[in-house]
Motif scaffolding. Structure first.
Motif, PDB file in Angstrom:
ATOM      1  N   LEU A 195       0.121  10.842   5.244  1.00 37.51           N
ATOM      2  CA  LEU A 195      -0.629   9.790   4.556  1.00 37.51           C
ATOM      3  C   LEU A 195      -0.058   8.414   4.871  1.00 37.51           C
ATOM      4  N   LEU A 196       1.269   8.287   4.860  1.00 39.73           N
ATOM      5  CA  LEU A 196       1.891   6.994   5.182  1.00 39.73           C
ATOM      6  C   LEU A 196       1.590   6.596   6.620  1.00 39.73           C
ATOM      7  N   SER A 256       2.611  13.707   2.377  1.00 38.80           N
ATOM      8  CA  SER A 256       3.016  12.312   2.175  1.00 38.80           C
ATOM      9  C   SER A 256       3.336  11.588   3.481  1.00 38.80           C
ATOM     10  N   ILE A 270      -1.915   5.337   6.710  1.00 37.40           N
ATOM     11  CA  ILE A 270      -1.972   3.989   6.122  1.00 37.40           C
ATOM     12  C   ILE A 270      -1.510   2.955   7.136  1.00 37.40           C
ATOM     13  N   GLY A 281       1.559   6.857  -6.467  1.00 38.74           N
ATOM     14  CA  GLY A 281       0.449   7.746  -6.797  1.00 38.74           C
ATOM     15  C   GLY A 281       0.768   9.194  -6.495  1.00 38.74           C
ATOM     16  N   LEU A 282       1.385   9.431  -5.319  1.00 43.75           N
ATOM     17  CA  LEU A 282       1.761  10.805  -4.972  1.00 43.75           C
ATOM     18  C   LEU A 282       2.812  11.348  -5.934  1.00 43.75           C
ATOM     19  N   VAL A 289       0.839  -1.209   0.000  1.00 40.34           N
ATOM     20  CA  VAL A 289       0.000   0.000   0.000  1.00 40.34           C
ATOM     21  C   VAL A 289       0.870   1.255   0.000  1.00 40.34           C
ATOM     22  N   CYS A 290       1.942   1.250   0.790  1.00 41.61           N
ATOM     23  CA  CYS A 290       2.815   2.440   0.836  1.00 41.61           C
ATOM     24  C   CYS A 290       3.498   2.680  -0.499  1.00 41.61           C
ATOM     25  N   ALA A 339       2.357   1.773  -3.415  1.00 42.89           N
ATOM     26  CA  ALA A 339       1.318   2.267  -4.326  1.00 42.89           C
ATOM     27  C   ALA A 339       0.977   3.734  -4.031  1.00 42.89           C
ATOM     28  N   ALA A 340       0.886   4.081  -2.719  1.00 44.15           N
ATOM     29  CA  ALA A 340       0.580   5.468  -2.361  1.00 44.15           C
ATOM     30  C   ALA A 340       1.689   6.410  -2.797  1.00 44.15           C
ATOM     31  N   LEU A 341       2.956   6.008  -2.582  1.00 47.04           N
ATOM     32  CA  LEU A 341       4.071   6.869  -2.977  1.00 47.04           C
ATOM     33  C   LEU A 341       4.130   7.028  -4.494  1.00 47.04           C
ATOM     34  N   SER A 357       1.084  12.096  -9.158  1.00 47.26           N
ATOM     35  CA  SER A 357       0.265  13.296  -8.980  1.00 47.26           C
ATOM     36  C   SER A 357       1.133  14.547  -8.903  1.00 47.26           C
TER      37      SER A 357
END
Length: 458
Positions: free
Chosen positions: A176-177, A173, A180, A28-29, A21-22, A24-26, A32
């Motif tokens: 968000l981590l 960021s 998560i 995505g960030l 998940v991290c 994928a989030a990083l 973005s």
């Protein structure tokens, strides 16, 4: 620490989920941020191009109104030039002239390109640096203006704007981590509670796990663990029952063997000694028979289903089973009734032979010597049955339901037997999806049979 436990820690579901998940989030960030940066830079360039166009129109309006005072106009415009240190106001250079290309007014550092160049935006090289230029002509066609800015200074301003747009994404960021991490930890807490419940249990506590708090994804795991616990509980209960039953049933024959051995040892009379020795042999036979039945039950109890069922012909099995049985007992009036066609069921031929031997043994043991015994395998409608019937005195109706209880011998409490034969038959019937039925016949006598409610091969 055992190697298996180390592998279990390395393959932790929590850390695998967090890592996935991290990442994928990083990603995505980062994507973005890159898109936001590119878009902000593009918008800043568009904004500064719009500023060039607005400046050009203002200059055209000023020239038309102040053509007789152009020298004063140049001085006043020089006083309002922006400071080069201001990143968001890069210096604006310009040239103003007539439609024929003659120059009327020019800023100090403006690039010296002809005013007759095509109208619109263009990029030129001036003093070794790229410049963004805009040529514009008045609507009346009498004046032309040329404005420009250094692309290097414009890029610095665009970079600052784009950087400011990405800064909130970079700042959020870590938060968000962190969110998560706590979300994954909170989401997996029911699994931690389930693991703690299992780890804290004693070997005697084999009750079902509570599955109400577990998430739906973990429900199959909880259900499988509960089934395993039920099987373990049944297995341990079977072992305890086997131990208790063996101790209870073997106590009497072993005591008899010991007493008779002492009698034979102390008796001076030869006949008494022979009688005592025969009793010893009989006691040993009974202990052997009980032990065999107990071991058979211990083997059948843990089974949930037959391991390797095959098609078995009940008619042929009855014929072969009766022939084998008659070789080991004294001759009695035992008759066979079978159908001419095969009676096929899926099952274990060896276990069904045990059923037949136990039923025949009970019939011989609990009926008078002159009784007739029938072994039958038949089809009635869509039902198949295998069993033994006799014309003996039968069983009191109140005792019929208890005949399958272990160690229950009914009214013949003094008869030879372990009281396990029908319990074994009942267990084999369950494994074959059949019903074990015992009943007194209306014309007198008793029957015990396995009945398949419909033909298994239909």
């Amino acid at each position: 620490m055992p190697k298996s436990l180390q592998c279990a820690q390395v393959r932790s579901l929590r850390w695998r989920l967090l890592r996935t998940v991290c990442i994928a989030a990083l990603l995505g960030l980062a994507l973005s941020g890159a898109l936001s940066y590119q878009q902000a830079q593009h918008e800043a360039e568009e904004l500064m191009d719009g500023h060039l166009a607005q400046s050009a129109r203002l200059l055209l309006a000023l020239v038309r109104d102040n053509e007789s005072h152009l020298a004063d106009l140049a001085a006043r415009l020089a006083t309002v030039r922006s400071d080069q240190a201001n990143l968001y106001e890069p210096p604006l250079e310009f040239q103003i002239g007539r439609a024929d290309g003659s120059l009327l007014l020019r800023s100090e550092h403006a690039p010296g390109i002809p005013l007759s160049a095509a109208t619109g935006y263009s990029v030129i090289e001036h003093d070794g640096h790229p410049w963004r230029m805009l040529n514009m002509q008045a609507a009346s066609g009498d004046y032309r203006v040329q404005v420009g800015q250094s692309i290097t200074l414009r890029d610095r301003a665009a970079l600052e704007v784009a950087g400011q747009s990405v800064l909130p994404i970079a700042a959020i960021s870590p938060l968000l981590l962190l969110l998560i991490y706590y979300s994954v930890r909170s989401g997996l807490k029911p699994l931690d509670d389930l693991a703690a419940d299992v780890a804290s249990r004693s070997p005697e506590n084999l009750g079902p796990l509570a599955n109400r708090a577990a998430p739906s994804e973990a429900q199959p795991l909880v259900a499988a663990l509960n089934r395993l616990l039920f099987r373990l509980r049944d297995t341990l209960e079977s072992e305890r029952r086997f131990t208790a039953d063996a101790a209870h049933e073997l106590r009497t024959p072993l005591a008899i063997v010991k007493i008779q051995a002492q009698v034979a040892q102390l008796s001076p009379d030869a006949n008494d000694r022979q009688h005592a020795l025969r009793q010893i042999v009989a006691g040993a036979d009974r202990a052997t028979r009980v032990l065999e039945q107990l071991l058979r039950l211990a083997r059948l109890d843990p089974l949930a289903r037959l391991p390797n069922p095959v098609e078995v012909d009940l008619a042929e099995l009855a014929r072969q089973g009766l022939a084998d049985f008659l070789q080991s007992v004294d001759a009695r009036d035992i008759r066979l009734q079978t159908a001419g066609s095969p009676l096929l069921v899926r099952g274990d031929a060896e276990l069904l032979q045990i059923v037949l031997r136990n039923l025949l043994d009970n019939a011989l043991r609990y009926t008078p010597a002159d009784s007739r015994i029938h072994v039958f395998a038949r089809r009635q409608g869509g039902e198949l049955s295998l069993g033994v019937a006799d014309d003996g005195p039968g069983v009191p109706p109140t005792e019929l339901p208890r005949l399958v209880e272990r160690f229950y011998r009914g009214r013949e409490a003094n008869a030879e037997g372990s009281g396990l034969g029908l319990a074994i038959v009942q267990r084999i019937a369950e494994l074959h999806d059949a019903r074990f039925e015992v009943e007194n016949l209306a014309a007198g006598g008793f029957t015990a049979r396995l009945r398949w409610c419909r033909s298994p091969t239909a």
